[in-house]
Design an enzyme around this catalytic site. Structure first.
Site, PDB file in Angstrom:
ATOM      1  N   HIS A 130       0.823  -1.209   0.000  1.00 40.52           N
ATOM      2  CA  HIS A 130       0.000   0.000   0.000  1.00 40.52           C
ATOM      3  C   HIS A 130       0.852   1.251   0.000  1.00 40.52           C
ATOM      4  O   HIS A 130       2.045   1.221   0.304  1.00 40.52           O
ATOM      5  CB  HIS A 130      -0.966   0.006   1.197  1.00 40.52           C
ATOM      6  CG  HIS A 130      -0.346   0.455   2.477  1.00 40.52           C
ATOM      7  ND1 HIS A 130      -0.276   1.776   2.849  1.00 40.52           N
ATOM      8  CD2 HIS A 130       0.268  -0.235   3.461  1.00 40.52           C
ATOM      9  CE1 HIS A 130       0.342   1.865   4.023  1.00 40.52           C
ATOM     10  NE2 HIS A 130       0.685   0.652   4.417  1.00 40.52           N
ATOM     11  N   CYS A 131       0.215   2.360  -0.375  1.00 39.27           N
ATOM     12  CA  CYS A 131       0.821   3.691  -0.317  1.00 39.27           C
ATOM     13  C   CYS A 131      -0.200   4.598   0.379  1.00 39.27           C
ATOM     14  O   CYS A 131      -0.999   4.105   1.159  1.00 39.27           O
ATOM     15  CB  CYS A 131       1.164   4.194  -1.723  1.00 39.27           C
ATOM     16  SG  CYS A 131      -0.273   4.302  -2.821  1.00 39.27           S
ATOM     17  N   LYS A 132      -0.194   5.869   0.096  1.00 41.49           N
ATOM     18  CA  LYS A 132      -1.131   6.774   0.757  1.00 41.49           C
ATOM     19  C   LYS A 132      -2.555   6.633   0.205  1.00 41.49           C
ATOM     20  O   LYS A 132      -3.492   6.409   0.932  1.00 41.49           O
ATOM     21  CB  LYS A 132      -0.659   8.222   0.639  1.00 41.49           C
ATOM     22  CG  LYS A 132      -1.619   9.213   1.305  1.00 41.49           C
ATOM     23  CD  LYS A 132      -1.019  10.575   1.446  1.00 41.49           C
ATOM     24  CE  LYS A 132      -1.952  11.615   2.007  1.00 41.49           C
ATOM     25  NZ  LYS A 132      -2.887  11.206   3.002  1.00 41.49           N
ATOM     26  N   LEU A 152      -3.470   3.900   2.516  1.00 42.20           N
ATOM     27  CA  LEU A 152      -3.615   4.300   3.913  1.00 42.20           C
ATOM     28  C   LEU A 152      -4.881   5.141   4.111  1.00 42.20           C
ATOM     29  O   LEU A 152      -5.554   5.014   5.133  1.00 42.20           O
ATOM     30  CB  LEU A 152      -2.373   5.070   4.373  1.00 42.20           C
ATOM     31  CG  LEU A 152      -2.351   5.525   5.827  1.00 42.20           C
ATOM     32  CD1 LEU A 152      -2.368   4.315   6.778  1.00 42.20           C
ATOM     33  CD2 LEU A 152      -1.121   6.377   6.104  1.00 42.20           C
TER      34      LEU A 152
END
Length: 173
Positions: free
Chosen positions: A61-63, A90
């Site tokens: 995952h990333c933001k 996120l």
């Protein structure tokens, strides 16, 4: 090979069963806020690679999910086990009401600092150009050229400069 996207609720179930959550954001972003227990493997440094064992499950995952989706093929090629992507990153995790570790003592991420600084310099250049002397418009032009150069080359001088500031040195560890 592509990676299947899972909802935050599905990822929570996998996490509770021992899945490895891999945050591909930069260390400064991770230091400020992350999913508890997640490992940080930035795309820019580790390429998102983490040591895994056969039978493990990895969720990247990333933001917001955009960086992860854009690099899904790359992540799929390095995953040596079953791998997925967290839908919405996120932000999606937080929207689902799931726990996040937050360290407000850490500075905001460098790219947000660049956006705030560049935007402020452009506005100052316009105000000074309109109010004092048209030569101050050059400040806005200079910042614009810097942003275009950063976008084209991937090198952002302002980000490098801001990373040297005292408030950003703590998160480099």
């Amino acid at each position: 090979m592509t990676l299947k996207t899972l909802s935050p609720a599905e990822v929570k179930v996998l996490k509770d069963r021992g899945a490895v959550i891999v945050d591909i954001r930069e260390p400064d972003e991770f230091a400020r806020e992350h999913i508890p227990g997640a490992k940080n493997a930035p795309l820019s440094k580790a390429g998102g690679a983490v040591a895994t064992h056969e039978g493990e499950v990895v969720v990247y995952h990333c933001k917001s999910g955009m960086r992860t989706q854009a690099n899904a093929a790359r992540l799929a090629s390095i995953a040596k086990c079953e791998a997925y992507i967290l839908e919405g990153g996120l932000d999606g995790w937080k929207k689902a009401g799931l726990p996040v570790a937050v360290d407000a003592s850490q500075p905001i991420d460098i790219m947000r600092q660049v956006q705030i600084s560049a935007g402020s310099l452009v506005v100052i250049g316009v105000i000074l150009g309109a109010g004092l002397h048209p030569a101050f418009y050059a400040l806005s032009a200079f910042v614009g050229i810097g942003l275009v150069t950063a976008g084209v080359t991937g090198f952002c001088g302002m980000a490098r400069f801001l990373a040297l500031m005292p408030w950003n040195r703590r998160s480099a560890a």
